[in-house]
Design a protein around this motif. Structure first.
Motif, PDB file in Angstrom:
ATOM      1  N   SER A  28       0.875  -1.172   0.000  1.00  0.00           N
ATOM      2  CA  SER A  28       0.000   0.000   0.000  1.00  0.00           C
ATOM      3  C   SER A  28       0.911   1.221   0.000  1.00  0.00           C
ATOM      4  CB  SER A  28      -0.879  -0.022   1.261  1.00  0.00           C
ATOM      5  OG  SER A  28      -1.120   1.276   1.738  1.00  0.00           O
ATOM      6  N   THR A  29       0.563   2.233  -0.777  1.00  0.00           N
ATOM      7  CA  THR A  29       1.419   3.435  -0.805  1.00  0.00           C
ATOM      8  C   THR A  29       1.376   4.144   0.547  1.00  0.00           C
ATOM      9  OG1 THR A  29      -0.404   4.667  -1.790  1.00  0.00           O
ATOM     10  CG2 THR A  29       1.244   3.784  -3.300  1.00  0.00           C
ATOM     11  N   ASN A  30       0.236   4.049   1.243  1.00  0.00           N
ATOM     12  CA  ASN A  30       0.170   4.645   2.590  1.00  0.00           C
ATOM     13  C   ASN A  30       1.108   3.927   3.550  1.00  0.00           C
ATOM     14  OD1 ASN A  30      -1.899   6.403   1.828  1.00  0.00           O
ATOM     15  ND2 ASN A  30      -3.033   6.074   3.712  1.00  0.00           N
ATOM     16  N   HIS A  54      -2.262  -4.718  -0.924  1.00  0.00           N
ATOM     17  CA  HIS A  54      -3.128  -4.532   0.246  1.00  0.00           C
ATOM     18  C   HIS A  54      -3.596  -3.086   0.334  1.00  0.00           C
ATOM     19  CE1 HIS A  54      -0.986  -8.244   1.269  1.00  0.00           C
ATOM     20  NE2 HIS A  54      -2.098  -8.565   1.888  1.00  0.00           N
ATOM     21  N   GLY A  55      -4.215  -2.615  -0.734  1.00  0.00           N
ATOM     22  CA  GLY A  55      -4.725  -1.242  -0.757  1.00  0.00           C
ATOM     23  C   GLY A  55      -5.768  -1.065   0.342  1.00  0.00           C
ATOM     24  N   ARG A  58     -10.978   3.447   3.992  1.00  0.00           N
ATOM     25  CA  ARG A  58     -11.370   3.894   5.332  1.00  0.00           C
ATOM     26  C   ARG A  58     -12.022   2.733   6.073  1.00  0.00           C
ATOM     27  NH1 ARG A  58     -15.644   7.422   4.769  1.00  0.00           N
ATOM     28  NH2 ARG A  58     -15.561   7.868   6.987  1.00  0.00           N
ATOM     29  N   TRP A  63      -9.194  -1.350  -0.595  1.00  0.00           N
ATOM     30  CA  TRP A  63      -9.343  -0.503  -1.794  1.00  0.00           C
ATOM     31  C   TRP A  63      -8.845  -1.307  -2.984  1.00  0.00           C
ATOM     32  CZ3 TRP A  63     -11.906   3.821  -2.948  1.00  0.00           C
ATOM     33  CH2 TRP A  63     -11.614   4.475  -4.139  1.00  0.00           C
ATOM     34  N   THR A  72      -3.276   5.303  -7.771  1.00  0.00           N
ATOM     35  CA  THR A  72      -3.229   5.013  -6.334  1.00  0.00           C
ATOM     36  C   THR A  72      -1.903   5.561  -5.837  1.00  0.00           C
ATOM     37  OG1 THR A  72      -2.447   2.779  -6.880  1.00  0.00           O
ATOM     38  CG2 THR A  72      -4.749   2.989  -6.283  1.00  0.00           C
ATOM     39  N   PHE A  73      -1.980   6.609  -5.023  1.00  0.00           N
ATOM     40  CA  PHE A  73      -0.752   7.293  -4.602  1.00  0.00           C
ATOM     41  C   PHE A  73      -0.931   7.924  -3.229  1.00  0.00           C
ATOM     42  CE2 PHE A  73      -2.118  11.737  -5.337  1.00  0.00           C
ATOM     43  CZ  PHE A  73      -3.242  11.534  -6.116  1.00  0.00           C
ATOM     44  N   SER A  74       0.201   8.249  -2.608  1.00  0.00           N
ATOM     45  CA  SER A  74       0.159   8.896  -1.300  1.00  0.00           C
ATOM     46  C   SER A  74       1.138  10.051  -1.270  1.00  0.00           C
ATOM     47  CB  SER A  74       0.535   7.911  -0.194  1.00  0.00           C
ATOM     48  OG  SER A  74      -0.353   6.817  -0.204  1.00  0.00           O
ATOM     49  N   ASP A 117     -15.185  11.759  -0.139  1.00  0.00           N
ATOM     50  CA  ASP A 117     -15.333  11.014  -1.394  1.00  0.00           C
ATOM     51  C   ASP A 117     -15.652  11.983  -2.533  1.00  0.00           C
ATOM     52  OD1 ASP A 117     -15.040   8.703   0.033  1.00  0.00           O
ATOM     53  OD2 ASP A 117     -17.172   8.211   0.067  1.00  0.00           O
ATOM     54  N   LYS A 124     -19.024   6.717  -6.722  1.00  0.00           N
ATOM     55  CA  LYS A 124     -17.725   7.119  -6.176  1.00  0.00           C
ATOM     56  C   LYS A 124     -16.591   6.879  -7.172  1.00  0.00           C
ATOM     57  CE  LYS A 124     -14.866   5.947  -2.154  1.00  0.00           C
ATOM     58  NZ  LYS A 124     -14.937   5.640  -0.721  1.00  0.00           N
ATOM     59  N   GLY A 127     -11.502   8.074  -3.418  1.00  0.00           N
ATOM     60  CA  GLY A 127     -11.569   8.019  -1.959  1.00  0.00           C
ATOM     61  C   GLY A 127     -10.218   8.401  -1.377  1.00  0.00           C
ATOM     62  N   ILE A 128     -10.242   8.875  -0.151  1.00  0.00           N
ATOM     63  CA  ILE A 128      -9.021   9.381   0.489  1.00  0.00           C
ATOM     64  C   ILE A 128      -8.867   8.798   1.884  1.00  0.00           C
ATOM     65  CG2 ILE A 128      -8.034  11.520   1.484  1.00  0.00           C
ATOM     66  CD1 ILE A 128      -9.429  12.721  -1.221  1.00  0.00           C
ATOM     67  N   ILE A 146      -4.538   8.734  -1.749  1.00  0.00           N
ATOM     68  CA  ILE A 146      -5.626   9.063  -2.689  1.00  0.00           C
ATOM     69  C   ILE A 146      -5.765   7.946  -3.729  1.00  0.00           C
ATOM     70  CG2 ILE A 146      -6.486  10.761  -4.354  1.00  0.00           C
ATOM     71  CD1 ILE A 146      -4.918  12.914  -2.932  1.00  0.00           C
ATOM     72  N   GLY A 147      -6.970   7.461  -3.879  1.00  0.00           N
ATOM     73  CA  GLY A 147      -7.261   6.493  -4.934  1.00  0.00           C
ATOM     74  C   GLY A 147      -8.249   7.138  -5.895  1.00  0.00           C
TER      75      GLY A 147
HETATM   76  C1  BTN Z   1     -11.790   5.131   1.020  1.00  0.00           C
HETATM   77  O1  BTN Z   1     -12.575   5.755   0.305  1.00  0.00           O
HETATM   78  O2  BTN Z   1     -12.157   4.207   1.733  1.00  0.00           O
HETATM   79  C2  BTN Z   1     -10.341   5.543   1.007  1.00  0.00           C
HETATM   80  C3  BTN Z   1      -9.581   4.892  -0.106  1.00  0.00           C
HETATM   81  C4  BTN Z   1      -8.126   5.310  -0.165  1.00  0.00           C
HETATM   82  C5  BTN Z   1      -7.340   4.531  -1.197  1.00  0.00           C
HETATM   83  C6  BTN Z   1      -5.951   5.051  -1.406  1.00  0.00           C
HETATM   84  S1  BTN Z   1      -5.146   4.297  -2.767  1.00  0.00           S
HETATM   85  C7  BTN Z   1      -3.631   5.000  -2.326  1.00  0.00           C
HETATM   86  C8  BTN Z   1      -3.546   4.940  -0.820  1.00  0.00           C
HETATM   87  N1  BTN Z   1      -2.992   3.674  -0.393  1.00  0.00           N
HETATM   88  C9  BTN Z   1      -3.869   2.919   0.263  1.00  0.00           C
HETATM   89  O3  BTN Z   1      -3.638   1.789   0.718  1.00  0.00           O
HETATM   90  N2  BTN Z   1      -5.036   3.561   0.351  1.00  0.00           N
HETATM   91  C10 BTN Z   1      -4.980   4.876  -0.253  1.00  0.00           C
END
Ligand code: BTN
Length: 257
Positions: A28-30, A54-55, A58, A63, A72-74, A117, A124, A127-128, A146-147
């Motif tokens: 996951s980028t986060n 493993h995106g 919330r 994701w 898909t970035f952070s 959102d 949608k 998502g953030i 941010i996706g």
């Molecule tokens: C949501 O609406 O539930 C939030 C979604 C956030 C997705 C992004 S994709 C890039 C970053 N890395 C993740 O694992 N999640 C966020």
């Protein structure tokens, strides 16, 4: 394939995205930017992954994003004075940046759904997820994940909210590189705006949220609350008007009743 040169040429920021990390695959980028091992990564760095294994969404949701179709970035924020005073507003800056960028580039109207959102035709598209780490009660590291569903053709499976992509709504593929640079350009501008006048960002966000004034329900954990979406306060918390008065809501999934 994401073309870094095409992205870089359109990037017009001081610090957001100036350090850009591109990865074919990450968990996951986060998670990558929150990792202690990556503490050396500098303020404003952006990491983009074509695939996240493993995106995260919330509320511990997953994701899903089709590889090489979407964004898909952070973004990492450290040592930023906004983190201490206005960390919650950064959520709103991020969703507003996505919304304004989509509207500017593709001339399609977006709506914002609290808390962050971005919707196209009621579905949608972005998502953030914000994650942070603190020392004492001071946030020292904030990751804005941010996706954006950009060129994905279809969505399988069950979703908490109906998904869509820019491609589906617009009827054509769009250039991810241009969209990413536009989002980062707008995000940096909005961060500067928060520093100057923190209330203007909430006003701008509210003007794109058509649920305000409507009867809504809010689900958080096992509780469901009903009322009128009365307003947002100066930090972006939702003010729900119920028969007992105005209640401030910090988290939850909002839907129209
Ligand atoms: C949501 O609406 O539930 C939030 C979604 C956030 C997705 C992004 S994709 C890039 C970053 N890395 C993740 O694992 N999640 C966020």
């Amino acid at each position: 394939m994401f073309n870094i040169e095409n992205f870089d040429i359109k990037l017009d920021t001081e610090f957001i995205g100036r350090n850009f990390i591109y990865a074919e695959e990450l968990s996951s980028t986060n998670t990558y930017l929150m990792d202690k091992q990556n503490e050396i990564i500098t303020n404003g760095s952006v990491v983009l992954a074509e695939t996240q294994t493993h995106g995260k969404g919330r509320k511990d949701r997953v994701w899903y994003s089709a590889p090489e179709s979407n964004l898909t970035f952070s973004i990492l924020l450290t040592n930023n004075k906004l983190l201490h005073k206005h960390s919650n507003l950064i959520n709103f800056a991020a969703s507003l940046a996505v919304s304004v960028s989509i509207e500017n580039l593709f001339q399609i109207k977006t709506d914002l759904k609290w808390p962050n959102d971005v919707l196209l035709n009621g579905k949608k598209t972005s998502g953030i997820l914000l994650e942070s780490s603190s020392t004492g009660n001071k946030i020292n590291r904030l990751v804005v994940g941010i996706g954006i569903n950009v060129n994905q053709n279809s969505f399988q499976g069950s979703f908490n909210y109906p998904p869509t992509s820019i491609r589906i709504e617009l009827g054509r593929n769009v250039e991810r590189e241009k969209l990413l640079s536009e989002v980062l350009n707008n995000f940096e501008l909005l961060l500067l705006k928060i520093e100057k006048d923190s209330s203007s960002i909430i006003e701008e966000w509210k003007s794109k949220c058509n649920m305000i004034g409507e009867r809504i329900s809010i689900v958080e954990n096992d509780s469901e609350k009903f009322g009128i979406f009365y307003d947002l306060d100066e930090e972006g918390f939702l003010l729900l008007k119920t028969k007992d008065g105005i209640e401030k809501i910090h988290f939850g999934d909002v839907s129209l009743r």
